[in-house]
Design a protein around this motif. Structure first.
Motif, PDB file in Angstrom:
ATOM      1  N   LYS A 114       0.843  -1.196   0.000  1.00  0.00           N
ATOM      2  CA  LYS A 114       0.000   0.000   0.000  1.00  0.00           C
ATOM      3  C   LYS A 114       0.880   1.248   0.000  1.00  0.00           C
ATOM      4  N   PRO A 115       0.633   2.181  -0.932  1.00  0.00           N
ATOM      5  CA  PRO A 115       1.367   3.450  -0.884  1.00  0.00           C
ATOM      6  C   PRO A 115       1.097   4.172   0.439  1.00  0.00           C
ATOM      7  N   ALA A 116       2.121   4.747   1.007  1.00  0.00           N
ATOM      8  CA  ALA A 116       1.972   5.430   2.299  1.00  0.00           C
ATOM      9  C   ALA A 116       1.047   6.634   2.205  1.00  0.00           C
ATOM     10  N   ALA A 117       0.928   7.196   0.996  1.00  0.00           N
ATOM     11  CA  ALA A 117       0.168   8.434   0.821  1.00  0.00           C
ATOM     12  C   ALA A 117      -1.346   8.218   0.829  1.00  0.00           C
ATOM     13  N   ILE A 118      -1.808   6.970   0.775  1.00  0.00           N
ATOM     14  CA  ILE A 118      -3.254   6.728   0.736  1.00  0.00           C
ATOM     15  C   ILE A 118      -3.690   5.906   1.941  1.00  0.00           C
ATOM     16  N   SER A 119      -4.970   6.002   2.271  1.00  0.00           N
ATOM     17  CA  SER A 119      -5.535   5.290   3.422  1.00  0.00           C
ATOM     18  C   SER A 119      -5.849   3.843   3.048  1.00  0.00           C
ATOM     19  N   PHE A 120      -6.156   3.037   4.072  1.00  0.00           N
ATOM     20  CA  PHE A 120      -6.574   1.657   3.808  1.00  0.00           C
ATOM     21  C   PHE A 120      -7.866   1.637   2.983  1.00  0.00           C
ATOM     22  N   ALA A 121      -8.785   2.555   3.280  1.00  0.00           N
ATOM     23  CA  ALA A 121     -10.045   2.611   2.534  1.00  0.00           C
ATOM     24  C   ALA A 121      -9.789   2.922   1.057  1.00  0.00           C
ATOM     25  N   GLN A 122      -8.875   3.839   0.788  1.00  0.00           N
ATOM     26  CA  GLN A 122      -8.532   4.165  -0.606  1.00  0.00           C
ATOM     27  C   GLN A 122      -7.854   2.982  -1.283  1.00  0.00           C
ATOM     28  N   ALA A 123      -6.949   2.333  -0.580  1.00  0.00           N
ATOM     29  CA  ALA A 123      -6.221   1.195  -1.164  1.00  0.00           C
ATOM     30  C   ALA A 123      -7.170   0.051  -1.501  1.00  0.00           C
ATOM     31  N   ALA A 124      -8.156  -0.191  -0.616  1.00  0.00           N
ATOM     32  CA  ALA A 124      -9.127  -1.260  -0.863  1.00  0.00           C
ATOM     33  C   ALA A 124     -10.029  -0.953  -2.050  1.00  0.00           C
ATOM     34  N   SER A 125     -10.021   0.292  -2.497  1.00  0.00           N
ATOM     35  CA  SER A 125     -10.862   0.715  -3.622  1.00  0.00           C
ATOM     36  C   SER A 125     -10.211   0.466  -4.980  1.00  0.00           C
ATOM     37  N   ILE A 126      -8.958   0.039  -4.986  1.00  0.00           N
ATOM     38  CA  ILE A 126      -8.192  -0.001  -6.234  1.00  0.00           C
ATOM     39  C   ILE A 126      -8.430  -1.226  -7.118  1.00  0.00           C
ATOM     40  N   PRO A 127      -8.263  -2.467  -6.619  1.00  0.00           N
ATOM     41  CA  PRO A 127      -8.040  -3.597  -7.532  1.00  0.00           C
ATOM     42  C   PRO A 127      -9.068  -3.834  -8.627  1.00  0.00           C
ATOM     43  N   THR A 128     -10.337  -4.091  -8.271  1.00  0.00           N
ATOM     44  CA  THR A 128     -11.313  -4.502  -9.289  1.00  0.00           C
ATOM     45  C   THR A 128     -11.605  -3.390 -10.285  1.00  0.00           C
ATOM     46  N   VAL A 129     -12.035  -2.224  -9.799  1.00  0.00           N
ATOM     47  CA  VAL A 129     -12.403  -1.161 -10.740  1.00  0.00           C
ATOM     48  C   VAL A 129     -11.175  -0.509 -11.368  1.00  0.00           C
ATOM     49  N   GLY A 130     -10.091  -0.433 -10.619  1.00  0.00           N
ATOM     50  CA  GLY A 130      -8.864   0.123 -11.185  1.00  0.00           C
ATOM     51  C   GLY A 130      -8.329  -0.741 -12.309  1.00  0.00           C
ATOM     52  N   GLY A 131      -8.287  -2.058 -12.059  1.00  0.00           N
ATOM     53  CA  GLY A 131      -7.834  -2.981 -13.099  1.00  0.00           C
ATOM     54  C   GLY A 131      -8.746  -2.966 -14.311  1.00  0.00           C
ATOM     55  N   ALA A 132     -10.055  -2.854 -14.070  1.00  0.00           N
ATOM     56  CA  ALA A 132     -11.021  -2.801 -15.177  1.00  0.00           C
ATOM     57  C   ALA A 132     -10.855  -1.521 -15.987  1.00  0.00           C
ATOM     58  N   ALA A 133     -10.569  -0.413 -15.293  1.00  0.00           N
ATOM     59  CA  ALA A 133     -10.372   0.859 -15.994  1.00  0.00           C
ATOM     60  C   ALA A 133      -9.138   0.806 -16.898  1.00  0.00           C
ATOM     61  N   VAL A 134      -8.078   0.185 -16.418  1.00  0.00           N
ATOM     62  CA  VAL A 134      -6.878   0.024 -17.257  1.00  0.00           C
ATOM     63  C   VAL A 134      -7.197  -0.829 -18.475  1.00  0.00           C
ATOM     64  N   ALA A 135      -7.941  -1.921 -18.271  1.00  0.00           N
ATOM     65  CA  ALA A 135      -8.301  -2.805 -19.391  1.00  0.00           C
ATOM     66  C   ALA A 135      -9.161  -2.063 -20.411  1.00  0.00           C
ATOM     67  N   ALA A 136     -10.114  -1.269 -19.937  1.00  0.00           N
ATOM     68  CA  ALA A 136     -10.977  -0.504 -20.842  1.00  0.00           C
ATOM     69  C   ALA A 136     -10.166   0.527 -21.613  1.00  0.00           C
ATOM     70  N   PHE A 137      -9.281   1.199 -20.924  1.00  0.00           N
ATOM     71  CA  PHE A 137      -8.406   2.195 -21.544  1.00  0.00           C
ATOM     72  C   PHE A 137      -7.588   1.562 -22.668  1.00  0.00           C
ATOM     73  N   GLN A 138      -7.025   0.399 -22.397  1.00  0.00           N
ATOM     74  CA  GLN A 138      -6.206  -0.284 -23.411  1.00  0.00           C
ATOM     75  C   GLN A 138      -7.056  -0.801 -24.566  1.00  0.00           C
ATOM     76  N   LYS A 139      -8.283  -1.221 -24.284  1.00  0.00           N
ATOM     77  CA  LYS A 139      -9.177  -1.735 -25.329  1.00  0.00           C
ATOM     78  C   LYS A 139      -9.594  -0.638 -26.310  1.00  0.00           C
ATOM     79  N   MET A 140      -9.544   0.620 -25.869  1.00  0.00           N
ATOM     80  CA  MET A 140      -9.929   1.740 -26.729  1.00  0.00           C
ATOM     81  C   MET A 140      -8.960   1.963 -27.885  1.00  0.00           C
ATOM     82  N   GLY A 141      -7.761   1.396 -27.804  1.00  0.00           N
ATOM     83  CA  GLY A 141      -6.796   1.559 -28.882  1.00  0.00           C
ATOM     84  C   GLY A 141      -6.079   2.898 -28.819  1.00  0.00           C
TER      85      GLY A 141
END
Length: 313
Positions: A114-141
């Motif tokens: 976990k980056p020191a600059a963010i809270s546990f609540a923020q860190a727990a918000s990352i994996p599913t939607v963050g990973g999906a956003a990266v995948a969508a971004f890459q799918k756009m070409g």
């Protein structure tokens, strides 16, 4: 340990707090003492029985996919983490497992520091939607200043990450959101914002190269009206039948319907961690205590919130 489980498919009323043994870990796993778990729509889709072909009907079932916490114990073959490390991660099989409890045992490859600059609540918000956003971004070409992109339902967790990923490209991004999301959409990088309570985006004459329907309420049939001839419609909440049918139908149409099936990867999480170092923000719209798990899911399932909803332990 205290954990959340359910013994039948149903609404939030089936969620119960129960006692279970603290999980033991295998050589390649870590035991994490949970500090926060974020809520994702897949949680309630599984709980309501909408995914039973994949989840099965064996009970009890647990809930919660994304978590953050502190490593309590490391397996004998794990060299990348030590006891006391602050981490965030994802359960390996969210159809069978759940993170919403005092401890979770997961492979060391499913957690990141976990980056020191963010809270546990923020860190727990990352994996599913963050990973999906990266995948969508890459799918756009190839996206550039000539690209016109529409994000429908733009200020939930997925849209929060996607808007910020798109911002450096200079693309023309139209965000559709509620009145209370307008300022957030602008802050995260939208070129223009449409308040769906005041205007129907389908009534505009503008057409787009990419339409992504994060709300799940527009659908390909409606989106076609505002898509350019070679445009993409990205569907992050496809029904199981959409996956094979879109592949076949896309052979015969220029406006493509893409069913997004994503899971966070080492590469996508590292990209997001780099973004956090450069100022990417994570908005936690509402935090509930563990004792109000039912209320947390009731709130999340109504929708309309900004960023992510998180349960803290």
């Amino acid at each position: 340990m205290k954990t959340i489980a359910y013994n039948m498919f149903g609404g939030t009323e089936v969620l119960q707090t129960i006692d279970e043994p603290t999980p033991s870990i295998q050589a390649d796993q870590v035991l994490v003492k949970i500090k926060a778990v974020s809520i994702n729509p897949l949680d309630w889709k599984i709980r309501k029985g909408e995914m039973k072909l994949m989840s099965g009907s064996k009970f009890p079932k647990h809930t919660g996919t994304d978590f953050a916490g502190v490593i309590e114990e490391v397996g004998s073959s794990v060299t990348t983490f030590k006891k006391g490390d602050e981490v965030f991660g994802i359960v390996k099989n969210n159809m069978k497992e759940g993170a919403l409890g005092e401890y979770v045992a997961v492979p060391a490859t499913s957690v990141w520091k976990k980056p020191a600059a963010i809270s546990f609540a923020q860190a727990a918000s990352i994996p599913t939607v963050g990973g999906a956003a990266v995948a969508a971004f890459q799918k756009m070409g190839k996206i550039n200043s000539q690209s016109h992109i529409l994000i429908n339902g733009a200020t939930g967790g997925f849209g929060m990450f996607l808007l910020q990923l798109l911002k450096p490209t200079g693309a023309n991004v139209t965000a559709v959101t509620s009145t209370n999301g307008v300022a957030y959409a602008k802050e995260w990088g939208a070129t223009s914002v449409v308040d769906y309570k005041k205007e129907n985006i389908l009534s505009r004459k503008t057409t787009y190269d990419v339409v992504i329907d994060l709300s799940g309420k527009m659908g390909y049939k409606n989106a076609k009206q505002i898509m350019k001839p070679q445009a993409l419609f990205l569907n992050p909440v496809p029904q199981p039948i959409d996956i094979p049918t879109t592949l076949i139908q896309n052979l015969f149409r220029s406006k493509k319907h893409i069913a997004l099936i994503t899971a966070p990867s080492e590469k996508s999480i590292n990209l997001l961690l780099q973004g956090i170092d450069k100022g990417l923000t994570i908005e936690v719209g509402k935090v509930f205590p563990f004792t109000q798990t039912q209320e947390a899911y009731q709130y999340a399932e109504k929708g309309g919130y900004i960023g992510k909803v998180v349960i803290e332990l």
